[in-house]
Design a protein around this motif. Structure first.
Motif, mmCIF file in Angstrom:
data_model
loop_
_atom_site.group_PDB
_atom_site.id
_atom_site.type_symbol
_atom_site.label_atom_id
_atom_site.label_comp_id
_atom_site.label_asym_id
_atom_site.label_seq_id
_atom_site.Cartn_x
_atom_site.Cartn_y
_atom_site.Cartn_z
ATOM 1 N N THR A 1 -61.545 -40.700 4.374
ATOM 2 C CA THR A 1 -62.434 -41.193 5.420
ATOM 3 C C THR A 1 -61.870 -40.814 6.790
ATOM 4 O OG1 THR A 1 -61.271 -43.311 5.403
ATOM 5 C CG2 THR A 1 -63.255 -43.130 4.038
ATOM 6 N N ASP A 2 -62.784 -40.677 7.762
ATOM 7 C CA ASP A 2 -62.332 -40.375 9.118
ATOM 8 C C ASP A 2 -62.105 -41.670 9.894
ATOM 9 O OD1 ASP A 2 -64.834 -41.319 9.833
ATOM 10 O OD2 ASP A 2 -65.681 -39.340 10.268
ATOM 11 N N ASP A 3 -61.883 -41.561 11.226
ATOM 12 C CA ASP A 3 -61.577 -42.744 12.022
ATOM 13 C C ASP A 3 -62.766 -43.682 12.183
ATOM 14 O OD1 ASP A 3 -63.043 -41.108 13.638
ATOM 15 O OD2 ASP A 3 -61.575 -40.986 15.258
ATOM 16 N N LYS B 1 -66.814 -38.053 3.963
ATOM 17 C CA LYS B 1 -67.546 -36.785 3.934
ATOM 18 C C LYS B 1 -67.377 -36.151 2.559
ATOM 19 C CE LYS B 1 -67.148 -36.065 8.900
ATOM 20 N NZ LYS B 1 -66.764 -35.155 10.005
#
Length: 620
Positions: free
Chosen positions: A268-270, A275
């Protein structure tokens, strides 16, 4: 080299190195069959949470050591099971497929030499092979689609064959395994150490809501694919539903959709966005289909407490975005989209009136009766089910003879029965009813002369007989509970005096008045329990069960719908008659005992609520 002829009964310590710390695996709580209602401490079964680092075979290892070393190496997770393959001949190492299936035994397999025979291919040296018999008590299997299937406790017995082959330096001959069963062979503790149960989600056939499909995934990196836990979970979703659930659900992913090649780690990103890069099969889907695909991913990974995902972005093979689906949109695809926690259970009081247990009370309270004939005493309620929208209730009365449906929101007259049983005595008449997420009402007529399972569309329609090829005069439906999604039914069935727990698949063909409803492919999910007294849904793929293990005492425990045990701990309770849980796992458990209704909230013990009462239920 001389062969070691002694039977081997326990693992060799040379075959493995371990690191780790002690942890607890929750089990179930035992309950005496007599005495006053009182809380007792939950029992726990300890299991060492260690990570296994297998070591290769040493030079001049005896045959028994080769066998035990290989069995230990199967419990590790080194890439490609490379160390385990070192215990095999080159040919066996090429053909062994550990991912094909997993066999779970109650304890580590026992290996014992069982015979000898001519060595194949005219090899030099000692002209013989050695056979070792692997034995134990098999309790489950896991197939190549990650589906768990309990089998009770049956005798396991397979053989592996050892031969001698030249060592790498050509100076001696070492024993190696030449023939063996496909797949992995693990003890229950090793299986629980290496695998974790997760829910994949698919859409109920022809519907817009999702259904949970439990599978077992490697906790750490998968030795065969190299994928981490999160990536394995998404990949399992893309593979499609398990074989048992497949006829009743659909996936919105186009056939052949996979993760982009060489994807082994998803993060996961911030912004807590996951994605997910897909291959070309998914590149041409429309926006609404993409939303449903992303919803399947978000429901699936949203259950993983180890990873916080607030939205999912599906990506084309070239990295461009297909669509984004967020947590706030999940209600679009829930069987029950009503927001908020439903924590108010219902029960039948000593006068046969339907009442509620108000939330937050810590001591005995006055009942709050519902409106209408079920709350004012016009009809003496014996068992009940409350619709999921809490507008209607269905009640069985008149010694199990009649089923009526009435409003619990306003006062109204007692309606005429919708179903009437002609059974000769109360135990052979109507079961307690149950509502599914489609607002349909289910009930069983247990008349041995004409046993039948009925569904009333919308809760007030004409009773329709459900197709049940497994139901005959020798089988009695003691209890039924429909899942919120309406695709699965939990059944307590009695045959020859033994009551067991099963899960059935609900299939619908056609539409409207001509629709045919069937309950098929029923599976035993608690084969190691000799009797089951009560069952209730406790989440998307979890049940709360009251029953007795063979030779044991009554227990209350969580059980997954695939038959695997849940890790949650439940404090014990005496003299329990029935238990109930809500679809939302945050709601407290309720139970009926000899001395009334009790409730279990998170972090505390059982609390007495009402001195006299029966049939505790949540909506459904």
């Amino acid at each position: 080299m001389a062969a070691d002829r002694r039977p081997t009964h326990r693992r060799t310590t040379r075959a493995v190195a371990v690191l780790g710390s002690a942890a607890l695996l929750a089990g179930c709580a035992s309950m005496p069959d007599s005495g006053d209602v009182s809380g007792v401490k939950a029992s726990r079964q300890g299991d060492s949470q260690v990570r296994v680092y297998p070591v290769p075979p040493r030079e001049n290892a005896e045959p028994a050591e080769i066998v035990e070393g290989f069995l230990e190496a199967m419990t590790g997770d080194d890439p490609g099971f490379a160390t385990a393959r070192k215990y095999l001949t080159k040919q066996a190492a090429r053909t062994w497929k550990p991912e094909e299936r997993t066999t779970v035994l109650s304890a580590a397999p026992v290996a014992q030499q069982s015979g000898t025979g001519p060595q194949p291919n005219g090899a030099l040296g000692d002209p013989e092979t050695l056979l070792y018999r692997l034995s134990g008590q098999k309790i489950a299997t896991v197939d190549d689609r990650h589906a768990y299937q309990p089998v009770g406790s049956v005798t396991y017995g397979e053989s592996i064959q050892l031969v001698q082959q030249r060592s790498a330096d050509g100076k001696q001959q070492d024993w190696r395994i030449d023939a063996l069963p496909q797949g992995l062979l693990l003890s229950e503790s090793d299986f629980q150490r290496n695998y974790r149960s997760v829910n994949k989600y698919y859409f109920a056939s022809g519907r817009h809501w999702v259904v949970a499909d439990p599978v077992w995934i490697r906790k750490r990196q998968d030795p065969v694919t190299g994928m981490d836990f999160l990536t394995q979970t998404v990949e399992a979703l893309l593979e499609g539903p398990t074989n048992w659930l497949k006829p009743a659900v659909d996936t919105r992913f186009p056939a052949g959709t996979e993760l982009r090649k060489e994807t082994t780690a998803l993060t996961t990103d911030d912004r807590n966005t996951l994605k997910v890069p897909l291959n070309d099969k998914a590149s041409a889907v429309g926006h609404e289909q993409c939303r449903k695909m992303a919803a399947q991913v978000l429901f699936t990974v949203g259950d993983l407490a180890s990873t916080r995902v607030e939205q999912v972005e599906l990506q084309r093979a070239d990295g461009r975005s297909l669509c984004v689906f967020g947590e706030g949109q999940k209600s679009d695809f829930m069987a029950d989209p009503t927001p908020g926690l439903r924590e108010v259970p219902y029960y039948v009081d000593a006068a046969g009136k339907l009442a509620q247990l108000l939330p937050g009370a810590r001591e005995s309270v006055e009942p709050r009766h519902v409106y209408g004939p079920f709350g004012d005493g016009t009809a003496k309620v014996e068992s009940v089910a409350v619709a999921r929208d809490e507008k209607l209730a269905a009640a069985v009365s008149e010694n199990g003879r009649s089923l009526r449906v009435a409003s619990i929101e306003s006062d109204n007259d007692l309606p005429e029965p919708l179903v009437t049983s002609r059974g000769s005595h109360p135990g052979n008449r109507l079961s307690a009813p149950s509502w599914d997420g489609r607002n349909d009402l289910w009930v069983a007529d247990r008349n041995p002369a004409a046993p039948r399972l009925l569904v009333l569309r919308g809760g007030t329609g004409e009773p329709v007989t459900v197709h049940t090829p497994w139901l005959d005069s020798d089988v009695r439906i003691d209890e039924l509970r429909l899942s919120e999604d309406g695709v699965r039914i939990a059944l307590r069935l009695t045959r020859n005096g033994k009551t067991t727990l099963h899960i059935g698949r609900v299939e619908r063909q056609g539409s409207g008045d001509s629709q045919k409803v069937s309950v098929v492919d029923i599976q035993s999910i608690a084969p190691r329990m000799e009797s089951v007294t009560s069952v209730s849904w406790a989440g998307p793929s979890r049940l709360i069960v009251l029953g007795k293990q063979a030779g044991g005492v009554q227990q209350v425990r969580y059980l997954q719908t695939d038959g695997s045990a849940s890790a949650a701990v439940i404090p014990g309770l005496n003299q329990v008659k029935s238990v109930a849980a809500a679809s939302d796992e945050r709601a407290p458990l309720v139970a009926a005992a000899d001395d009334g209704i009790v409730r279990l909230q998170s972090g505390v013990n059982w609390q007495p609520m009402v001195e006299k009462g029966t049939s505790p239920v949540y909506p459904g």
